[in-house]
Design a protein around this motif. Sequence first.
Motif, mmCIF file in Angstrom:
data_model
loop_
_atom_site.group_PDB
_atom_site.id
_atom_site.type_symbol
_atom_site.label_atom_id
_atom_site.label_comp_id
_atom_site.label_asym_id
_atom_site.label_seq_id
_atom_site.Cartn_x
_atom_site.Cartn_y
_atom_site.Cartn_z
ATOM 1 N N VAL A 42 0.837 -1.210 0.000
ATOM 2 C CA VAL A 42 0.000 0.000 0.000
ATOM 3 C C VAL A 42 0.867 1.253 0.000
ATOM 4 O O VAL A 42 0.593 2.211 -0.739
ATOM 5 N N ALA A 43 1.929 1.266 0.805
ATOM 6 C CA ALA A 43 2.807 2.437 0.862
ATOM 7 C C ALA A 43 3.466 2.692 -0.493
ATOM 8 O O ALA A 43 3.526 3.843 -0.956
ATOM 9 N N SER A 44 3.933 1.653 -1.159
ATOM 10 C CA SER A 44 4.604 1.808 -2.458
ATOM 11 C C SER A 44 3.633 2.297 -3.528
ATOM 12 O O SER A 44 3.947 3.210 -4.299
ATOM 13 N N ALA A 45 2.441 1.692 -3.583
ATOM 14 C CA ALA A 45 1.459 2.077 -4.592
ATOM 15 C C ALA A 45 0.972 3.506 -4.373
ATOM 16 O O ALA A 45 0.810 4.275 -5.332
ATOM 17 N N THR A 46 0.748 3.885 -3.130
ATOM 18 C CA THR A 46 0.292 5.240 -2.833
ATOM 19 C C THR A 46 1.340 6.272 -3.220
ATOM 20 O O THR A 46 1.021 7.333 -3.777
ATOM 21 N N LEU A 47 2.602 5.973 -2.958
ATOM 22 C CA LEU A 47 3.675 6.901 -3.313
ATOM 23 C C LEU A 47 3.747 7.112 -4.819
ATOM 24 O O LEU A 47 3.924 8.252 -5.295
ATOM 25 N N LEU A 48 3.606 6.041 -5.599
ATOM 26 C CA LEU A 48 3.619 6.160 -7.056
ATOM 27 C C LEU A 48 2.487 7.047 -7.538
ATOM 28 O O LEU A 48 2.687 7.968 -8.350
#
Length: 497
Positions: free
Chosen positions: A187-193
């Motif tokens: 979730v953290a990686s996808a949100t940052l993108l």
Amino acid sequence: MLKMTKPREDETRTSAKKAGVITLTGQLAKALVQLAGLIAFSHLLTPRDVGLIGMVAVFLLLGELIRDFGLSQAAIQTAELSHGQASNLFWTNALVGLVMSASLFVAAPAVADLYNEPALSSIAPWIAVTFTINALQMQFQVRLARDFRFLTLTLTDVFSQLAGLVLGLIAALLGAAYWALVVQLLVASATLLVLRAGTARWVPGAPRREAGMSALYMFGLHSGLAQLVQYVASNADSFTIGIRWGAAPLGIYNRAFQIFSAPANQLLAPLTNVALPILSRQRHEGRDFYPLLLKAQIAISAALTFVFAVVGSLSEPLVRLALGSAWRESAPLLSILSIGGAAQALSFMAYWAFLASGNARQLFLHSLVTKPILAVAIVLGSVWGLTGVAWGFSLGLVVSWFISLGWLAKCDGMPARVFLSAGLYVLQSGLVTGAVLWLLNSKFGDHAPSVVILSIGFLAGGAIYATLLCLRKSNRTVFRSVLSPVAARVKPLLQRN
């Protein structure tokens, strides 16, 4: 052509000081988010749950390194970056990210066999997805950094971490066990993108032949090789523990290491996005960036050394209060690792100097010397168990700092003696402060609540440490230049009230 433009005074283009304040404030918020997650997950999950993710993290960090391989540093430090060059770097990152995702997906059963943990065969494929997500994000991050949009960089970083923590905790409360940490990461990686792609005001074009790409790839190659060597050394501890003793001991070590590495991760890594373009711009304009770097070393190492002095000397009440009794074995490991943490903060200044001066090849050669020393120290230390691993890691970091100063003095004319003197004084102040707090805890730690010991230690340690630092004139000058703008803003507010 996107040049290294000077920052402008508005919401998105800031001066160096304002950029630093924004980044530090944002990283404080991010640190609080991650601290909340560290505490909450420690009470919701077992050491084995944490250890399983720690085993996969060794391969996660390798994939993250390879999928970027220094291309982001190459794009940030260059004087000019055309749209075509940036687009080519974007697609290069994306391709390598896809390859790394596919590689870990296929290798998942082998990873499980390596550690003799069948659960890893199902965890690794999901972790592999983050390689592609983060690869797609990287050049948007570069664009924001080159535009000096540090507020946007900071806010997107904090919000993505918060989103990952919230959904990860929900999964943990629902009984997902170690899968909660996987949810948090994805979730953290996808949100940052999504956030950075939506705010960068840049859309990559189709890949095409573009002048200047070979120089960018060569810089990235040398920088990436240096990071690869660093990866092998820096993960020798987790790999050794996982192979020799399994998931639960790795979980114990991992919690100590996470607390130890949090200050550097939350401050030094994000500040690279601020420091590198500013220092590189000075070099491109023909100015000496070492005076500015020295000020940064004094200010940053002073702050981090105090944190490590407090954390290292009061590790027992800290672990008892924050993590609970199940993690008490992490406390002595944290104390030992904190010694190396202060040296690591100083070494990061040398890392910035290598990159800002364009000496990526020298950085790689330097890494070929220092990182094997670190790895050997860790492996030899493992003879004495987890404590020996921690000592090996810390001593390796100390040796690496000394070598980096001598190396930069030869290859770039760095005033190494000045940096060495300033760094040793900070370390000495931290050791004295830590020794006093250790005596305080040994005498009263068993007779007072942990929160009381930590509060008194923080206040007393702060007073002792600040006094010691300010005895040195150069330190007073730096602190005054950092704090004066803050005082100028606060004073009118106090007078108004």
